[in-house]
Design an enzyme around this catalytic site. Structure first.
Site, PDB file in Angstrom:
ATOM      1  N   PRO A   8      71.272  51.949   7.137  1.00 58.82           N
ATOM      2  CA  PRO A   8      70.640  50.751   6.577  1.00 58.82           C
ATOM      3  C   PRO A   8      69.200  50.566   7.053  1.00 58.82           C
ATOM      4  CG  PRO A   8      72.238  50.159   8.265  1.00 58.82           C
ATOM      5  CD  PRO A   8      72.125  51.638   8.283  1.00 58.82           C
ATOM      6  N   LYS A 186      56.671  68.219   0.127  1.00 58.97           N
ATOM      7  CA  LYS A 186      56.558  66.998   0.932  1.00 58.97           C
ATOM      8  C   LYS A 186      56.515  67.371   2.417  1.00 58.97           C
ATOM      9  CE  LYS A 186      58.391  62.375   1.489  1.00 58.97           C
ATOM     10  NZ  LYS A 186      59.488  61.448   1.297  1.00 58.97           N
ATOM     11  N   ASN A 204      45.889  57.728   9.513  1.00 63.02           N
ATOM     12  CA  ASN A 204      45.744  58.948   8.707  1.00 63.02           C
ATOM     13  C   ASN A 204      44.289  59.238   8.348  1.00 63.02           C
ATOM     14  OD1 ASN A 204      48.479  58.884   8.856  1.00 63.02           O
ATOM     15  ND2 ASN A 204      48.859  58.595   6.653  1.00 63.02           N
TER      16      ASN A 204
HETATM   17  O1  PAF Z   1      55.438  60.139   7.037  1.00 58.36           O
HETATM   18  C1  PAF Z   1      54.582  59.440   6.487  1.00 58.36           C
HETATM   19  O2  PAF Z   1      54.102  58.440   6.999  1.00 58.36           O
HETATM   20  C2  PAF Z   1      54.114  59.834   5.094  1.00 58.36           C
HETATM   21  O3  PAF Z   1      54.972  60.825   4.604  1.00 58.36           O
HETATM   22  C3  PAF Z   1      52.665  60.326   5.026  1.00 58.36           C
HETATM   23  C4  PAF Z   1      52.453  61.062   3.727  1.00 58.36           C
HETATM   24  C5  PAF Z   1      52.326  61.222   6.192  1.00 58.36           C
HETATM   25  C6  PAF Z   1      51.737  59.153   4.945  1.00 58.36           C
HETATM   26  O4  PAF Z   1      51.700  58.342   6.058  1.00 58.36           O
END
Ligand code: PAF
Length: 310
Positions: A8, A186, A204
């Site tokens: 959850p 991904k 990021n």
């Molecule tokens: O894990 C994450 O936070 C996301 O997959 C990414 C793409 C790195 C963006 O923060």
């Protein structure tokens, strides 16, 4: 459809809250975690509206008799490192042909459970953005897209059916025949961003600046070599452009692995870096930068079993 959602966390509750809006007396949605949650759960939509729903929750031990046996689908939405233990806690009570949908990051649980579970196993990859609002709800921060398919291409009809069900519940989902490639894509983007931002504790977008930018490019080179050896086609724009596009789109984010490190939780390094390192070894490719980042995460990460999770 009688639905069990194991895990959850944000994705699990997002699913539960969407599916519960469509459930009738004839079917049910049950959240299964390490502890029961308040019955009333609130979904905050991307536009800030709130909807409350009654959602039942239980632990594997307190799951009412017959519920697992009657489940028509199980969504496994735990973190990657917790997935197999969570599934094994209820698997003996499921009908052997119960469909299982795996929502984990990386590429570890997916081939293992596809091999082991007797029923059909679908894998999902999502860009839905959600976070928890304490014990009582989830915030749907940004709409995304979910794709669903199985690794061996044997369950296309089921994937179409599940995708239609999720879409009707308000989570845009498509069935795809290349889920393995989607999961690796991904994973590649996650591998290029997450370990570095976790190591340097930066958002990021800071990866675009010195001294981080060349580090990202070195990681991308190692990842691209492994992907080519695994015959995973590069994105049309190339790996570098794909990674920098995600960095720009998520510039202000504290990525998931950084959040885990800051909160003292285990990280998903095994699921994200583990398959790259293993594939590198299989193909005789050197991946020293990925190995170094992984070693630091292993040192920094508490053992998954020692931490109490949902
Ligand atoms: O894990 C994450 O936070 C996301 O997959 C990414 C793409 C790195 C963006 O923060």
């Amino acid at each position: 459809m009688n639905t069990l959602i194991l895990g959850p966390g944000a994705v699990g509750r997002l699913l539960a809250l969407h599916l519960a809006t469509r459930s009738t007396n004839a079917d049910s949605v049950m959240l299964v975690g390490r502890r029961p949650l308040p019955r009333r759960q609130t979904l905050t939509t991307p536009t800030g509206q709130t909807f409350s729903q009654e959602i039942d929750s239980a632990t594997a031990a307190t799951l009412p008799a017959g519920l697992a046996e009657r489940a028509e689908i199980v969504h496994l939405t735990t973190k990657a490192y917790a997935a197999e233990a969570a599934f094994e806690a209820i698997a003996p009570r499921l009908a052997p042909d119960t469909p299982l949908v795996l929502w984990q990051n990386g590429y570890g649980v997916q081939p293992r459970l596809s091999e082991r579970w007797t029923g059909p196993v679908l894998c999902a990859s999502t860009t839905e953005g959600a976070y928890l609002d304490g014990d009582t709800g989830a915030v749907h921060a940004g709409r995304g897209q979910t794709v669903i398919g199985d690794l061996a291409g044997r369950h296309a009809r089921l994937a179409g059916h599940v995708a239609a069900h999720l879409s009707a519940a308000g989570l845009a989902t498509g069935a795809v025949d290349d889920i393995r490639v989607r999961l690796w894509h991904k994973l590649a983007v996650n591998a290029a961003i997450n370990p570095l931002v976790a190591r340097f504790r930066i958002r990021n977008g800071q990866l675009r600046d010195r001294p981080f930018r060349p580090m990202v490019e070195t990681v991308i080179d190692e990842v691209a070599a492994v992907m080519a050896a695994e015959a995973i086609p590069a994105p049309a724009s190339g790996w570098s452009a794909r990674v920098w596009a995600v960095v720009s789109a998520t510039a202000n984010n504290r990525a998931s692995m950084l959040q885990d490190v800051l909160a003292g939780r285990p990280t998903e390094h095994d699921a994200i870096l583990g398959p790259l390192l293993a594939a590198g070894r299989r193909h005789g490719l050197a991946t020293p930068v990925l190995a170094g980042l992984n070693a630091r995460l292993v040192d920094a990460s508490p053992a998954a079993g020692r931490v109490t999770r949902d």
